[in-house]
Enzyme design. Sequence first.
Site, PDB file in Angstrom:
ATOM      1  N   SER A  15       0.819  -1.232   0.000  1.00 20.87           N
ATOM      2  CA  SER A  15       0.000   0.000   0.000  1.00 20.87           C
ATOM      3  C   SER A  15       0.847   1.274   0.000  1.00 20.87           C
ATOM      4  CB  SER A  15      -0.941   0.052   1.211  1.00 20.87           C
ATOM      5  OG  SER A  15      -1.727  -1.097   1.271  1.00 20.87           O
ATOM      6  N   GLY A  17       1.506   2.980  -2.702  1.00 18.85           N
ATOM      7  CA  GLY A  17       1.179   3.851  -3.815  1.00 18.85           C
ATOM      8  C   GLY A  17       2.070   3.570  -5.021  1.00 18.85           C
ATOM      9  N   PRO A 192      15.361   0.121   6.311  1.00 21.98           N
ATOM     10  CA  PRO A 192      14.456  -0.805   5.610  1.00 21.98           C
ATOM     11  C   PRO A 192      14.657  -0.772   4.091  1.00 21.98           C
ATOM     12  CG  PRO A 192      13.240   0.456   7.256  1.00 21.98           C
ATOM     13  CD  PRO A 192      14.618   1.047   7.193  1.00 21.98           C
ATOM     14  N   CYS A 383     -25.684  -0.289 -10.876  1.00 25.79           N
ATOM     15  CA  CYS A 383     -25.794  -1.745 -10.941  1.00 25.79           C
ATOM     16  C   CYS A 383     -26.762  -2.269  -9.872  1.00 25.79           C
ATOM     17  CB  CYS A 383     -24.418  -2.380 -10.858  1.00 25.79           C
ATOM     18  SG  CYS A 383     -24.388  -3.979 -11.687  1.00 25.79           S
ATOM     19  N   ARG A 464     -25.036 -10.274 -13.188  1.00 27.32           N
ATOM     20  CA  ARG A 464     -25.745 -11.448 -13.718  1.00 27.32           C
ATOM     21  C   ARG A 464     -27.237 -11.193 -13.872  1.00 27.32           C
ATOM     22  NH1 ARG A 464     -21.974 -15.485 -13.206  1.00 27.32           N
ATOM     23  NH2 ARG A 464     -20.551 -15.192 -11.470  1.00 27.32           N
ATOM     24  N   HIS A 509     -21.459   0.317 -15.098  1.00 22.93           N
ATOM     25  CA  HIS A 509     -20.568   0.987 -14.141  1.00 22.93           C
ATOM     26  C   HIS A 509     -19.892   2.198 -14.788  1.00 22.93           C
ATOM     27  CE1 HIS A 509     -20.719  -1.955 -10.840  1.00 22.93           C
ATOM     28  NE2 HIS A 509     -20.979  -2.812 -11.814  1.00 22.93           N
ATOM     29  N   GLU A 511     -18.530   4.629 -13.412  1.00 18.76           N
ATOM     30  CA  GLU A 511     -17.375   5.142 -12.650  1.00 18.76           C
ATOM     31  C   GLU A 511     -16.038   4.786 -13.292  1.00 18.76           C
ATOM     32  OE1 GLU A 511     -19.441   2.747 -11.709  1.00 18.76           O
ATOM     33  OE2 GLU A 511     -18.528   1.219 -10.431  1.00 18.76           O
TER      34      GLU A 511
HETATM   35  N1  GLN Z   1     -25.506  -8.679  -7.749  1.00 19.37           N
HETATM   36  C1  GLN Z   1     -26.073  -8.008  -8.874  1.00 19.37           C
HETATM   37  C2  GLN Z   1     -25.940  -8.819 -10.139  1.00 19.37           C
HETATM   38  O1  GLN Z   1     -25.165  -9.734 -10.209  1.00 19.37           O
HETATM   39  C3  GLN Z   1     -25.441  -6.653  -9.066  1.00 19.37           C
HETATM   40  C4  GLN Z   1     -24.004  -6.695  -9.478  1.00 19.37           C
HETATM   41  C5  GLN Z   1     -23.288  -5.394  -9.319  1.00 19.37           C
HETATM   42  O2  GLN Z   1     -23.768  -4.490  -8.641  1.00 19.37           O
HETATM   43  N2  GLN Z   1     -22.129  -5.265  -9.929  1.00 19.37           N
HETATM   44  O3  GLN Z   1     -26.613  -8.548 -11.105  1.00 19.37           O
END
Ligand code: GLN
Length: 538
Positions: A15, A17, A192, A383, A464, A509, A511
């Site tokens: 950790s 960086g 170290p 999600c 899924r 996603h 992000e």
């Molecule tokens: N558990 C949910 C799915 O498999 C959402 C997955 C997630 O948020 N990445 O669809």
Amino acid sequence: MDTRFIFVTGGVLSSLGKGICAASLGRLLKSRGFGVTIQKLDPYINIDPGTMNPLQHGEVFVTDDGGETDLDLGHYERFIDEELSKYNNFTSGMIYKTVIDNERKGKYLGSTVQVIPHITDQIKESIAKTLQKRKVDILITEIGGTVGDIESLPFLEAIRQFKKDVGRENVLYIHVTYVPYLKTSEELKTKPTQHSVKELRSIGIQPDIIICRSEMGLDEDLKAKISLFCDIEKEATINAVDLKHIYEAPLMLQAEKLDSIVLDKLHLKKGTSDLASWKEMVDHIHSLSGKVSIGVVGKYTNLKDSYISIVEALNHSGYYFKKNIEIVWIDAETLNQCKKTKGRLQEVDGILVPGGFGMRGIGGKMDAVQCARTHNIPYFGICLGLQCAVTEFARHVVGLAGANSSEFDPDTRHPVIDLMEEQKTLSKKGGTMRLGRYPCKLKPGSLAHQAYGRDVVYERHRHRYEVNNRYRDRLEQGGMTVTGFYPKKDLAEIIEIKGHPWFLAVQFHPEFKSRPDCPHPLFRDFVAAACRYAGKRS
Ligand code: GLN
């Protein structure tokens, strides 16, 4: 030009960086006009981090081509602004699996298959594979773990051999270490680092550059000491002090001349460095004023790295609006048992429910959705955050008592969220979700369309379950509209609630695609809505 290879190892502590150092160096080299990519080699035995608990490993970063990869790839993408592939992350598990599969196919008939040369050759091949995907001037390879770990040995041996394969002049070794500050004697201690370098040298790797992470930076005497004991030039001892914002790292490392030392050592012409826009972005970060608070309701809140791309994407939007983002972490599990936590939900300027798996904490997430919906607080679901929004709406607005995701109640009367058809026959868990980039068509006039300003967008998936199309009409009649869908299979990818100031949830996603100097449009508009809400409240 022939590709040059930079290997980044870590010493003393984890950790440190190391990933940020590799990413920053990537940025510095790119800003001098070089084609750069960054790769991570992880010594653990899992094929990928996809099956690990985020509390152990942090976020799983998803690439366009559906790789479930180490979170450092997220830093690489954000710093060098390049889309990476699953071939930018290899693990011991993948390497061993390939070798064992090859053995069964008879590739090594007659030989005893061994760590050296078979595993090490395969590691070297994985480095070549990244380059086959994208030919670059400079490939930076970060070795996960810390020198001295048993697991990293084959990787270190492979990168030791590498210099012979491509020529010592084309290879550079950077070791990132920690120089602790001892309060009682009021000094920084280099021992170290000396030990860690000794360990590295005993494997046959002499570092060319040592990046010293420390609280306050080493003075010239300490640099000279490291230089003497570790046999490197004094200038090649680079200070990397703790920073308030990770995006300052490239500028700090450039001030220490890291990029120019690297290029000298690789015998490459320096050219001029254009970091103007990066500097501007960092100036922006320093001029933030006021704050907007976002409640993030999840169950991995004890390890912030579990949501690292979400944190970064929120921050990027903060930079855009020159506002500090205050993230209020709300533990979904205790939410519906604790009045105080519940109260905190109504004090934030926006609520975000991120992705997740499994039943734990679902009640709290559902409460958070209901709170955002009924109190007109801006809501952004990602999600699982979409799946909770749909379920909550089905139960409380459409009136489908007991509606649920079949992930949480396989016998529910109303599986408004259900396993995707192609998932039903799968038995293996690893790498079998709906993964990677898919197109999403946007509905004109929607918040989503407004944010993106285009008709079709491409986003990354990892799930899924999906909205069950059997309930789509009823949801739409109740006021929840599908404003983005996957045309080929007519899957709902974005939902919004009519009449709410900003309630939007996505099955993908977003992000992963936000950049410090270019926030993701949905995060940007969510934070804008939170700013408006904050303004109204005050
Ligand atoms: N558990 C949910 C799915 O498999 C959402 C997955 C997630 O948020 N990445 O669809």
